[in-house]
Write a protein that holds these residues in place. Structure first.
Motif, PDB file in Angstrom:
ATOM      1  N   TYR A  25       0.540   5.124  66.053  1.00  0.00           N
ATOM      2  CA  TYR A  25       0.678   3.784  67.109  1.00  0.00           C
ATOM      3  C   TYR A  25       2.379   3.383  67.054  1.00  0.00           C
ATOM      4  O   TYR A  25       2.897   3.290  67.981  1.00  0.00           O
ATOM      5  CB  TYR A  25       0.057   2.677  66.308  1.00  0.00           C
ATOM      6  CG  TYR A  25       0.121   1.382  67.131  1.00  0.00           C
ATOM      7  CD1 TYR A  25      -0.023   1.238  68.501  1.00  0.00           C
ATOM      8  CD2 TYR A  25       0.365   0.106  66.317  1.00  0.00           C
ATOM      9  CE1 TYR A  25       0.001  -0.192  69.057  1.00  0.00           C
ATOM     10  CE2 TYR A  25       0.127  -1.075  66.943  1.00  0.00           C
ATOM     11  CZ  TYR A  25      -0.239  -1.302  68.152  1.00  0.00           C
ATOM     12  OH  TYR A  25      -0.052  -2.414  68.764  1.00  0.00           O
ATOM     13  N   ASN A  84       2.461  -6.831  57.490  1.00  0.00           N
ATOM     14  CA  ASN A  84       1.127  -6.316  57.982  1.00  0.00           C
ATOM     15  C   ASN A  84       1.025  -4.894  58.768  1.00  0.00           C
ATOM     16  O   ASN A  84      -0.023  -4.210  58.749  1.00  0.00           O
ATOM     17  CB  ASN A  84       0.232  -7.254  58.732  1.00  0.00           C
ATOM     18  CG  ASN A  84       0.780  -7.638  60.012  1.00  0.00           C
ATOM     19  OD1 ASN A  84       2.150  -7.504  60.135  1.00  0.00           O
ATOM     20  ND2 ASN A  84       0.127  -8.487  60.627  1.00  0.00           N
ATOM     21  N   ARG A 127       8.316  -0.891  67.511  1.00  0.00           N
ATOM     22  CA  ARG A 127       7.953  -2.122  68.584  1.00  0.00           C
ATOM     23  C   ARG A 127       9.408  -2.587  69.131  1.00  0.00           C
ATOM     24  O   ARG A 127       9.534  -3.241  69.830  1.00  0.00           O
ATOM     25  CB  ARG A 127       6.850  -2.682  68.373  1.00  0.00           C
ATOM     26  CG  ARG A 127       6.446  -3.424  69.712  1.00  0.00           C
ATOM     27  CD  ARG A 127       4.937  -3.524  69.630  1.00  0.00           C
ATOM     28  NE  ARG A 127       4.598  -4.894  68.800  1.00  0.00           N
ATOM     29  CZ  ARG A 127       3.058  -5.370  68.607  1.00  0.00           C
ATOM     30  NH1 ARG A 127       2.298  -4.700  69.104  1.00  0.00           N
ATOM     31  NH2 ARG A 127       3.007  -6.510  68.141  1.00  0.00           N
ATOM     32  N   GLU A 173       6.848 -13.161  68.107  1.00  0.00           N
ATOM     33  CA  GLU A 173       5.569 -12.895  68.101  1.00  0.00           C
ATOM     34  C   GLU A 173       4.855 -13.595  67.004  1.00  0.00           C
ATOM     35  O   GLU A 173       5.097 -13.186  65.774  1.00  0.00           O
ATOM     36  CB  GLU A 173       5.430 -11.363  68.004  1.00  0.00           C
ATOM     37  CG  GLU A 173       4.103 -10.834  68.514  1.00  0.00           C
ATOM     38  CD  GLU A 173       3.130 -10.341  67.569  1.00  0.00           C
ATOM     39  OE1 GLU A 173       2.227 -11.294  67.111  1.00  0.00           O
ATOM     40  OE2 GLU A 173       3.026  -9.439  66.769  1.00  0.00           O
ATOM     41  N   ARG A 186     -10.037  -4.817  60.803  1.00  0.00           N
ATOM     42  CA  ARG A 186      -8.889  -3.819  60.879  1.00  0.00           C
ATOM     43  C   ARG A 186      -7.775  -4.561  59.788  1.00  0.00           C
ATOM     44  O   ARG A 186      -7.520  -5.820  59.983  1.00  0.00           O
ATOM     45  CB  ARG A 186      -8.273  -3.823  62.279  1.00  0.00           C
ATOM     46  CG  ARG A 186      -7.198  -3.092  62.505  1.00  0.00           C
ATOM     47  CD  ARG A 186      -6.723  -3.149  63.984  1.00  0.00           C
ATOM     48  NE  ARG A 186      -5.409  -2.555  64.241  1.00  0.00           N
ATOM     49  CZ  ARG A 186      -4.451  -3.098  64.855  1.00  0.00           C
ATOM     50  NH1 ARG A 186      -4.680  -4.344  65.513  1.00  0.00           N
ATOM     51  NH2 ARG A 186      -3.420  -2.563  65.173  1.00  0.00           N
ATOM     52  N   THR A 213      -4.215  -9.179  60.752  1.00  0.00           N
ATOM     53  CA  THR A 213      -3.428  -8.950  61.915  1.00  0.00           C
ATOM     54  C   THR A 213      -3.261 -10.231  62.752  1.00  0.00           C
ATOM     55  O   THR A 213      -4.398 -10.983  62.549  1.00  0.00           O
ATOM     56  CB  THR A 213      -4.065  -7.696  62.970  1.00  0.00           C
ATOM     57  OG1 THR A 213      -4.944  -8.636  63.680  1.00  0.00           O
ATOM     58  CG2 THR A 213      -4.729  -6.735  61.997  1.00  0.00           C
ATOM     59  N   CYS A 214      -2.443 -10.391  63.464  1.00  0.00           N
ATOM     60  CA  CYS A 214      -2.083 -11.520  64.348  1.00  0.00           C
ATOM     61  C   CYS A 214      -3.023 -11.649  65.271  1.00  0.00           C
ATOM     62  O   CYS A 214      -3.585 -12.838  65.866  1.00  0.00           O
ATOM     63  CB  CYS A 214      -0.735 -11.686  64.952  1.00  0.00           C
ATOM     64  SG  CYS A 214       0.410 -11.571  63.620  1.00  0.00           S
ATOM     65  N   SER A 243      -4.248  -3.584  71.759  1.00  0.00           N
ATOM     66  CA  SER A 243      -2.945  -2.809  70.990  1.00  0.00           C
ATOM     67  C   SER A 243      -2.705  -1.374  71.664  1.00  0.00           C
ATOM     68  O   SER A 243      -3.502  -0.579  71.549  1.00  0.00           O
ATOM     69  CB  SER A 243      -3.087  -2.599  69.601  1.00  0.00           C
ATOM     70  OG  SER A 243      -3.443  -4.033  68.861  1.00  0.00           O
ATOM     71  N   PHE A 247       2.536  -6.819  75.051  1.00  0.00           N
ATOM     72  CA  PHE A 247       1.864  -7.574  73.705  1.00  0.00           C
ATOM     73  C   PHE A 247       2.633  -8.655  73.380  1.00  0.00           C
ATOM     74  O   PHE A 247       3.975  -9.092  73.430  1.00  0.00           O
ATOM     75  CB  PHE A 247       2.011  -6.570  72.668  1.00  0.00           C
ATOM     76  CG  PHE A 247       1.234  -7.133  71.400  1.00  0.00           C
ATOM     77  CD1 PHE A 247       0.107  -6.521  70.937  1.00  0.00           C
ATOM     78  CD2 PHE A 247       1.836  -7.981  70.577  1.00  0.00           C
ATOM     79  CE1 PHE A 247      -0.791  -6.847  70.022  1.00  0.00           C
ATOM     80  CE2 PHE A 247       0.942  -8.470  69.330  1.00  0.00           C
ATOM     81  CZ  PHE A 247      -0.114  -7.920  69.137  1.00  0.00           C
TER      82      PHE A 247
HETATM   83  C1  SIN Z   1       0.297  -7.931  64.632  1.00  0.00           C
HETATM   84  O1  SIN Z   1      -0.739  -8.098  64.022  1.00  0.00           O
HETATM   85  O2  SIN Z   1       1.185  -8.539  64.624  1.00  0.00           O
HETATM   86  C2  SIN Z   1       0.153  -6.496  65.410  1.00  0.00           C
HETATM   87  C3  SIN Z   1      -1.142  -6.058  65.681  1.00  0.00           C
HETATM   88  C4  SIN Z   1      -1.052  -4.852  66.543  1.00  0.00           C
HETATM   89  O3  SIN Z   1      -0.190  -4.594  67.203  1.00  0.00           O
HETATM   90  O4  SIN Z   1      -2.323  -4.644  67.076  1.00  0.00           O
END
Ligand code: SIN
Length: 487
Positions: free
Chosen positions: A114, A160, A168, A258, A286, A291-292, A449, A455
């Motif tokens: 990813y 995380n 990213r 974010e 997951r 995760t956010c 994602s 995002f």
């Molecule tokens: C995040 O939890 O901030 C990112 C999760 C993702 O990119 O899938």
């Protein structure tokens, strides 16, 4: 996991130094990094402060003139070389990531891929940066709108996703012609340092990426006060994001934030049951729920509620909690004991207020960074889980009857990052998709994602977008060039 015999991660990739310009520096004051699965120290990083952060900003500033002047296809080629190298070392990077973050090795490998996908995506975007012209007032005039790199960027990344959150931010910044000072989480710095080394080995010039490690506050203060740093990109909690926004006011820095989510996951009566259960497991569990974009509130309509809960309960009970290096494990430890304690506190709060525990995965380890995946029913808006991100493997089901009530509940609160819903009614899919006040919506999907898609969140979940066509705009300034006397 004794079979690993100390080969949990490749020592050669553990870089116990910060990167300033072309120098990998050591310092006498250091911060230990531990493996959350065992509590063992993996290594130590320099505890950088004011002097090192200023030096890193200077290095980024010096490298900026050459980097921004390189032709876009050249920057793209260097990004592609980095992409190839990351994939070549993906197994070793994944082991490093599991060692410092805890997620199961297969998930860590997914994260490396990813992470690499952002580099590939933005290599392409580098070649598509372009301006346009607008009609001028007379034939001897032209007005050109150009897009130029913002300049020196500060990137502060979370624990995380120690690889994907780094690429990213770095990949679009590099593609745009910006240089960077990266501050990775002090809990998971080694993946970021390894990625930076691979970038240098791929030909990205020294000074273009600098990595300062250690305690966040002194580094953050210097980055935020610097006039040279023109933008901050931050992923982390809403409270820290709010403080950084205040700190950015002094120099009017651009911001990409974010921040936290509190994702609703709505299952309507007409949902495909198996797909909804699989999506809930994927979204909620997951990275052990860290995760956010994790489902935080499962809103389930009365007609499907009992069947959904039974099936989801079976899936939760079957989760295998343990050391991420064990191939049979589906759910690793949380990042530290406080994170696990928060999950238990959310569960206790809900149970004390009337929720019921209907399923729980077995927990063999006595190490206090582990938390058992749990499924609760009977959740209500009076409980902490309704308003706060649990950031752990606790699934709480809220029952509802009407679509309008579910949408109102989903939209309540300050967060607006990701939402999910399951239905087989196409008209409802449009209606609910339109009504949800979120930056990303999964429709019959537990995942949002993808490097090619924007995002980011609305409301207090942040500012700006990462990834997608929009991701590179965050690192570009607009300049209008007004020409006269051309005839
Ligand atoms: C995040 O939890 O901030 C990112 C999760 C993702 O990119 O899938």
């Amino acid at each position: 996991m004794n079979s690993l015999n100390g080969k949990r991660h490749p020592r050669t990739l553990v870089i116990e130094r910060a990167l300033i310009g072309r120098d990998w520096i050591e310092l006498p004051i250091r911060v230990a990094v531990t493996d959350p699965a065992t509590g063992a120290v993996i290594g130590e990083i320099p505890d950088c402060g004011t002097a090192e952060t200023r030096a890193a900003i200077d290095a980024a500033d010096k490298a900026a003139t050459d980097w921004r002047a390189r032709a876009a296809p050249e920057r793209a080629a260097l990004l592609r070389a980095w992409h190839v190298r990351v994939l070549k070392h993906s197994e070793a990077l994944a082991r490093l990531l599991t060692a410092e973050q805890g997620k199961p090795l297969a998930e860590a490998l997914d994260e490396i891929r990813y992470a690499a996908s952002f580099i590939a995506w933005f290599a392409g975007e580098a070649e598509r940066i372009g301006g346009y012209d607008v009609p001028a007032l007379s034939p001897d005039r032209r007005v050109l709108v150009a897009r130029q790199p913002v300049g020196v960027i500060a990137a502060i990344t979370p624990w995380n996703f120690p690889a994907a959150m780094v690429t990213r931010k770095l990949a679009p910044a590099l593609a745009a012609g910006c240089t960077i000072v990266l501050k990775p989480s002090e809990l998971t710095p080694f993946t970021a340092l390894a990625l930076a080394r691979l970038a240098l080995e791929s030909g990205i010039p020294p000074g273009v990426i600098n990595v300062v490690t250690g305690t966040p506050a002194p580094i953050g203060e210097v980055l935020m006060a610097s006039d040279c740093v023109r933008k901050l990109s931050f992923t982390g909690s809403t409270s820290v994001g709010r403080q950084l926004m205040r700190d950015a006011a002094g120099t009017i820095k651009r911001l990409s934030l974010e921040l936290g989510g509190n994702a609703p996951f709505i299952v309507f009566d007409d949902a495909h049951l198996e797909a909804a259960v699989a999506g809930a497991i994927a979204s909620k569990f997951r990275n052990a729920g860290q995760t956010c974009v994790c489902a935080n509130r499962l809103l389930v309509q009365s007609g499907i509620h009992d069947r959904f809960v039974t099936m989801l309960g079976e899936a939760v009970s079957a989760l295998n909690v343990g050391d991420g290096f064990d191939p049979a494990v589906t759910t690793g430890p949380l990042i530290h004991a406080e994170a696990a304690a928060k999950v238990r506190a959310h569960a206790d709060d809900a149970l004390a207020k009337g929720a019921q525990l209907v399923a729980q995965a077995p927990l063999a380890s006595r190490i206090d960074s582990y938390a058992a995946p749990m499924l609760l029913i009977g959740a209500t808006s009076h409980m902490r889980v309704a308003h706060e991100e649990t950031f752990g493997p606790l699934a709480a089901v809220f029952r509802f009857d009407d679509e309008a009530d579910a949408v109102a509940l989903a939209n309540s609160g300050a967060a607006g990052l990701a939402a999910y819903f399951y239905t087989s009614d196409i008209a409802r899919a449009w209606r609910v998709g339109d009504a949800l006040e979120y930056g990303m919506v999964g429709i019959n999907s537990g995942s949002v994602s993808l490097a090619a898609a924007p995002f980011g969140g609305v409301k207090q979940s942040g500012l700006g977008r990462e990834g997608g066509r929009e991701g590179i705009d965050e690192y570009l300034e607009i300049k209008a060039l007004h020409w006269a006397g051309l005839r």
